[in-house]
Design an enzyme around this catalytic site. Sequence first.
Site, short mmCIF file in Angstrom:
data_model
loop_
_atom_site.label_atom_id
_atom_site.label_comp_id
_atom_site.label_asym_id
_atom_site.label_seq_id
_atom_site.Cartn_x
_atom_site.Cartn_y
_atom_site.Cartn_z
N SER A 24 0.80 -1.23 0.00
CA SER A 24 0.00 0.00 0.00
C SER A 24 0.84 1.29 0.00
O SER A 24 0.51 2.22 -0.75
CB SER A 24 -0.96 0.01 1.19
OG SER A 24 -1.89 -1.02 1.03
N SER A 69 -5.55 -2.02 8.96
CA SER A 69 -5.68 -3.43 8.62
C SER A 69 -5.69 -4.20 9.92
O SER A 69 -5.87 -3.63 11.00
CB SER A 69 -4.56 -3.85 7.66
OG SER A 69 -4.88 -5.12 7.13
N LYS A 73 -9.45 -3.45 12.41
CA LYS A 73 -10.61 -3.08 11.59
C LYS A 73 -11.93 -2.97 12.38
O LYS A 73 -12.75 -2.12 12.08
CB LYS A 73 -10.77 -4.07 10.44
CG LYS A 73 -9.71 -3.92 9.36
CD LYS A 73 -9.98 -4.88 8.23
CE LYS A 73 -9.10 -4.57 7.03
NZ LYS A 73 -9.48 -5.35 5.85
N ASP A 109 -13.29 -2.34 1.06
CA ASP A 109 -13.08 -3.66 0.44
C ASP A 109 -14.24 -4.03 -0.49
O ASP A 109 -14.03 -4.54 -1.59
CB ASP A 109 -12.94 -4.75 1.52
CG ASP A 109 -11.56 -4.74 2.16
OD1 ASP A 109 -10.60 -4.27 1.52
OD2 ASP A 109 -11.44 -5.20 3.31
N ALA A 134 -17.77 -16.25 5.11
CA ALA A 134 -18.59 -15.23 5.77
C ALA A 134 -17.73 -14.45 6.77
O ALA A 134 -18.22 -13.96 7.77
CB ALA A 134 -19.78 -15.88 6.46
N GLY A 136 -14.35 -11.49 7.24
CA GLY A 136 -14.23 -10.05 7.00
C GLY A 136 -14.40 -9.68 5.53
O GLY A 136 -15.20 -8.79 5.20
N VAL A 234 -11.16 -14.14 -4.16
CA VAL A 234 -10.55 -12.94 -3.54
C VAL A 234 -9.06 -13.14 -3.29
O VAL A 234 -8.33 -12.18 -3.05
CB VAL A 234 -11.24 -12.53 -2.22
CG1 VAL A 234 -12.67 -12.13 -2.45
CG2 VAL A 234 -11.14 -13.60 -1.16
#
Length: 289
Positions: A24, A69, A73, A109, A134, A136, A234
């Site tokens: 990032s 992160s 969160k 996200d 199910a 984050g 993902v």
Amino acid sequence: MENTITGHTRLIGLFAEPIRHSVSPMIQNTALQALDIDAVYLAFELGEDRLISAIESIRTLEMLGANLSMPHKMAAVPLMDELSEAAKLVGAINTIVNDNGRLIGYTTDGTGFMRSLKDQEIDIIGKKMTIIGAGGAATAIIVQAALDGVKEIAVYNRKDEFFEKVKEKLRYIEAHTSCIIHLHDLANSDELAADVSDSSLLVNATGVGMKPNLAASPIEDFSILRADLPVYDVIYTPRETTLLKEAKARGTKAVNGLGMLLYQGAAAFELWTGKEMPIEKVKPIIENS
Ligand code: NAD
């Protein structure tokens, strides 16, 4: 590299632990420099014991904001002055905007996921999707998909100690959107096959398929995949999971998580700067990470 930091330069932070591996800072600073925005983005490795003071420093140092992160969160949610609609429903944030001392928490996200679908010309608005997982990432995707107008979401998760909590959470999201959301045990392969058969997208939002078990897949019966069913994983390391390989072999779109990663960062960049991230400049950084 020419030094452009002055007395006016503003700071954006990334608070997490561990964080030194993150791409990032490279992505955000490349984008800031490309658009001549007088700000820098720096990573701060800090654990739960320093979250409150780190959040307070956003106000004290008049920072533009921050990314969060793991493990912050969810813990940061009650420390915000305001939350976006999606952040309220997800119950977690990854982006903070400092609006003159008022801290606003967002989750990007899910937006990143939806924007990456657009990129791939996958349209699920008004349609049904099936998602495995199910946690984050899945919750952020489910919330944004529901807010954006996906008609129905079938959620499959393993029946572990979190299953009942997940059910409650999904009921809450369903009650606050106009999306039909139902939860099933991932072990129920007949129900999964039935849901996938009238879905316009299948998503894996678990880590199944990552190291050390690269051969693993969240589904075992690949015959439920079809040529007209896009499959989204993902996971981005590896770039092609077993699930995506199987989907590709059936001639359909098989999309990894790089786009979601890219666009969640782009959404945060826009929240801090009001400017669109120069995607073509940062794409190679993500692709080569
Ligand atoms: P999490 O721990 O919150 O949730 C993990 C989910 O996977 C849970 O639903 C859990 O029940 C399920 N799961 C775990 N092991 C399983 C197994 N063996 N069989 C079936 N289900 C299993 O994690 P998360 O933060 O939601 O992350 C999940 C994945 O998403 C990770 O691979 C992460 O790298 C990825 N991710 C990608 C992006 C992106 O931008 N592309 C963003 C966030 C997370």
